[in-house]
Write a protein that holds these residues in place. Structure first.
Motif, PDB file in Angstrom:
ATOM      1  N   ASN A 124       0.809  -1.223   0.000  1.00 16.85           N
ATOM      2  CA  ASN A 124       0.000   0.000   0.000  1.00 16.85           C
ATOM      3  C   ASN A 124       0.840   1.270   0.000  1.00 16.85           C
ATOM      4  OD1 ASN A 124      -2.369  -1.470   0.000  1.00 16.85           O
ATOM      5  ND2 ASN A 124      -2.584  -1.441   2.237  1.00 16.85           N
ATOM      6  N   ALA A 125       2.133   1.121   0.342  1.00 16.17           N
ATOM      7  CA  ALA A 125       3.010   2.296   0.351  1.00 16.17           C
ATOM      8  C   ALA A 125       3.414   2.722  -1.059  1.00 16.17           C
ATOM      9  CB  ALA A 125       4.258   2.002   1.184  1.00 16.17           C
ATOM     10  N   PHE A 126       3.160   1.862  -2.049  1.00 14.23           N
ATOM     11  CA  PHE A 126       3.495   2.201  -3.430  1.00 14.23           C
ATOM     12  C   PHE A 126       2.345   2.984  -4.072  1.00 14.23           C
ATOM     13  CE2 PHE A 126       6.373  -1.204  -2.537  1.00 14.23           C
ATOM     14  CZ  PHE A 126       7.484  -0.972  -3.338  1.00 14.23           C
ATOM     15  N   GLU A 127       2.700   3.788  -5.049  1.00 12.61           N
ATOM     16  CA  GLU A 127       1.666   4.488  -5.798  1.00 12.61           C
ATOM     17  C   GLU A 127       0.816   3.481  -6.565  1.00 12.61           C
ATOM     18  OE1 GLU A 127       3.206   7.557  -8.262  1.00 12.61           O
ATOM     19  OE2 GLU A 127       4.540   8.348  -6.706  1.00 12.61           O
ATOM     20  N   LYS A 128      -0.400   3.860  -6.822  1.00 19.19           N
ATOM     21  CA  LYS A 128      -1.343   2.966  -7.491  1.00 19.19           C
ATOM     22  C   LYS A 128      -0.785   2.484  -8.828  1.00 19.19           C
ATOM     23  CE  LYS A 128      -6.190   2.594  -8.853  1.00 19.19           C
ATOM     24  NZ  LYS A 128      -7.483   3.315  -8.998  1.00 19.19           N
ATOM     25  N   ASP A 129      -0.861   1.182  -9.046  1.00 16.24           N
ATOM     26  CA  ASP A 129      -0.436   0.505 -10.276  1.00 16.24           C
ATOM     27  C   ASP A 129       1.081   0.462 -10.468  1.00 16.24           C
ATOM     28  OD1 ASP A 129      -3.086   0.064 -10.931  1.00 16.24           O
ATOM     29  OD2 ASP A 129      -3.239   1.946 -12.062  1.00 16.24           O
ATOM     30  N   LYS A 130       1.850   1.138  -9.599  1.00 12.61           N
ATOM     31  CA  LYS A 130       3.302   1.093  -9.754  1.00 12.61           C
ATOM     32  C   LYS A 130       3.847  -0.304  -9.460  1.00 12.61           C
ATOM     33  CE  LYS A 130       4.661   5.313 -10.837  1.00 12.61           C
ATOM     34  NZ  LYS A 130       5.513   5.595 -12.011  1.00 12.61           N
TER      35      LYS A 130
END
Length: 687
Positions: free
Chosen positions: A30-36
């Protein structure tokens, strides 16, 4: 996977741990940007040393993932650097996991010393896996690298109890940490190294103290050692013995810690039939370099090898490990000509399935290697050995099993059927990372000199010891001990009579010269007594391990209703493994009874069976087997005894189990043995 109790333990452990891991993984993703994250291949390390996709990661296969990472990277590293004089020849080309053949190479002991524990492993051309292990009193049935752990590390606490130096098993942990961390922590192995000058405080970052901004505090360590020295010297004065200095006490604790960490190494080598002197000691972990030379010398090893990544191998192992998909299924068939076609079909089916699984993850089918295993055991026993072979022939797997069994236990059981417990495959996709890097030789315009000299305490007292920074060393530089080499992630102590050489890859190879110790003194020495207490205990524990693994009786191999102990030449108890307490209280009397009764008739190769209450026995189903051990130079009088006592299901009493509640005489409880030589001069008395 025949043992449903063990499988139930594993299922419960997995049910407990997997949700915790999933919560951690969710927080991570969840700490990653969406779709990254969709653009990345996220993999996690498992206990078997392989990587697996995030969605397949589970708790039961993650327990030893940290040590597995270190083990994989080190042995991967062996394949591509210059530990051995001749380049290893890989079979299958898989870094770290492939079955590898070495020419004129030595087997390696991996020694990973951290803060709370030390992990030990062995490598001799292939990584060894176990299918079942007990961790924190919980038995897990899942593929794991064969790693032995002992509760001794840099944070292990030091204490003096019952006249003995004690190291661990308690640990200071990261909080509060050792006394020198300035957080009110206890005295530890790290403090002992600091007091002896083997750690140099100014080369540590200022991360200590209550606010995490202060340097290591040697004064805090010294204060604690003074308090402990007062207790130890009071004991010595009461016993009219010479008192010890603070440095002698600190060095004594280091010796005891080294002996404690040597025990799992002996279990992996001597306990399995290998000569420990034939191995290289490969050290990693933040604290390993401070103890490597002393441990190698104590074990009779001639070479220590420390990679330039010694302090960060677990992290680096994640990058070097292969992606693995493992499958297994129960079998229960006898390995013979009639059943082999079915076993081979299952191996082929699992191999195809495992390969297809990795292909679906995006790996090239041609680059995938499949290792085939059979988990084999003798019929009636519980000791299964994981066996692999390059040939798909029943006799090849059988030969591997017999060789392993003979090495580990010293005998084989002729004509007994061999059972295939499990059929297992490991499909591997090779890691593409390569860390091979050569360093330059020293040029004439760069003179070889130490950074400075410090006072470091060794057996001979304080010695002016040169200090070197590893980043200022070049290939083929030679450093004679005593010396200290500072690495950004660990400190390496080169002891006296040792020679360190920098390899072409920037690693440190240390040649150990063995010096004969003065062992003639019979005066009470608390340090030596503490060391030998560990050694004798190790013998008793290994006796118990072999008895359990080779037993056919359910009472021995599953209920663990047995005990093993070592006794002195007078029959007095020297060391007993932590087995059944009621056995151990009477076994000394059982040994001494035999000495009084048939002591003059004992010969090398004799084994005595006894269970009679008047001969130190308990109830009749508890059979005691006593073996006198003779020195090769004196075959007349035993130098010590080993004995084991185990409960037998029935010994001929009035009722099943041979414990009739209505018996009025000993005869009604079953067969009685006072002093029966079940083996006489090496000959088993069996009809």
């Amino acid at each position: 996977m025949q043992k449903y109790v063990t499988r139930a333990h594993t299922a419960c452990t997995d049910a407990y741990l997997t949700p915790c891991l999933k919560r951690y993984i969710d927080t991570f993703t969840n700490a990653f940007e969406k779709d990254k994250l969709n653009e990345l291949n996220v993999l996690f390390m498992q206990s078997d040393g392989g990587l697996t996709p995030v969605e397949k990661f589970s708790g039961s296969r993650a327990i030893l993932s940290g040590p597995a990472g270190s083990l994989v990277v080190f042995f991967s590293y062996l394949n591509i650097n210059c530990l051995f004089k001749k380049k290893p020849k890989p079979i299958g080309g898989v870094i770290g996991y492939s079955v590898t053949s070495y020419i004129d190479s030595q087997p390696v002991i991996g020694f990973d010393m951290g803060g709370t524990s030390t992990d030990v492993s062995r490598f001799d051309g292939s990584l060894e896996h176990v299918l079942e292990s007990t961790i924190a009193s919980v038995t897990i049935q899942a593929p794991q690298l064969d790693i032995n752990t002992v509760a001794a590390g840099g944070g292990s606490t030091l204490s003096f109890r019952s006249g003995l130096f004690r190291v661990g098993p308690e640990s200071a942990g990261a909080q509060p940490g050792p006394a020198c961390y300035k957080k009110g922590g206890p005295l530890t192995v790290t403090d002992a190294n600091l007091i002896l000058g083997r750690l140099i405080a100014e080369h540590f970052p200022a991360l200590f103290g209550p606010n995490g901004n202060e340097p290591l505090d040697s004064e805090a360590s010294l204060t604690k050692f003074k308090e402990l020295a007062t207790t130890i010297n009071s004991f010595l004065k009461e016993n009219q013995k010479k008192t010890l200095s603070i440095e002698e006490i600190a060095l004594g604790f280091i010796h005891v810690a080294n002996e404690s960490m040597s025990r799992p190494i002996r279990a992996l080598t001597e306990g399995k039939g290998f000569d420990i002197r034939d191995h290289v000691l490969a050290c990693f972990g933040g604290a390993g370099g401070q103890h490597a030379c002393a441990i190698a010398r104590a074990l009779g090893m001639k070479t220590v090898y420390i990679t330039r990544f010694a302090g960060v191998l677990s992290a680096l192992g994640l990058a070097l490990a292969d992606v693995v998909h493992e499958m297994q299924e129960p079998s229960g068939r006898i390995i013979n000509v009639d059943n082999w076609s079915n076993i081979l079909d299952r191996l082929k089916y699992l191999s195809t399935y495992g390969t297809d699984e990795l292909v679906q993850q995006g790996y090239d089918r041609k680059s995938i290697i499949v290792e085939k295993y059979l988990n084999l055991r003798y019929e009636g026993t519980d000791c299964a050995l994981m066996c692999t072979s390059n040939e798909d022939k029943a006799e090849s797997f059988t030969d591997v099993f017999l060789k392993k069994y003979k090495e580990q236990f010293g005998f084989i059981i002729p004509d007994r059927p061999i059972i295939v417990d499990d059929i297992r495959i490991r499909a591997l996709a090779k890691s593409a990372m390569n860390i091979n890097r050569k360093i330059d030789n020293r040029s004439k315009d760069k003179p070889f000199k130490e950074l400075k000299k410090v006072k470091c305490y060794f057996e001979q007292g304080f010695v002016e010891t040169p200090v070197y920074l590893i980043e200022e060393l070049y290939a083929n530089d030679h450093i004679s001990g005593p010396a200290i080499i500072i690495d950004p992630s660990c400190t390496i102590v080169v002891e006296s009579n040792c020679e360190a050489t920098v390899t072409d890859c920037g690693d440190i190879r240390i040649a150990i010269k063995h010096v004969k110790e003065d062992t003639d003194s019979t005066e009470l020495d608390l340090i030596r007594l503490s060391i030998f207490q560990n050694r004798f205990m190790s013998i008793a524990e290994q006796c118990g391990r072999v008895l359990q693994l080779t037993a056919i009786s359910t009472n021995i191999k599953e209920r663990l209703d047995f005990s093993c102990a070592v006794f002195g030449p007078d029959g007095g108890l020297v060391a007993n493994a932590p087995h059944i307490p009621v056995h151990l209280g009477a076994m000394q009397e059982a040994v001494q009874y035999q000495m009084r009764t048939i002591g003059k008739d004992l010969r090398d190769g004799d084994v005595i069976l006894s269970n009679h209450p008047s001969a130190g026995g308990s109830h009749l189903p508890d059979l005691t087997v006593i073996t006198p051990v003779f020195h090769e130079c004196d075959k007349e009088k035993p130098v010590f005894f080993v004995a084991s006592r185990g409960h037998h299901a029935d010994i001929g009493g009035l009722t099943p189990g041979s414990m009739p509640p209505n018996s009025t005489s000993l005869l009604q409880e079953g067969a009685q043995f006072l002093s029966f030589k079940i083996v006489e001069q090496g000959q088993f008395k069996e009809k």
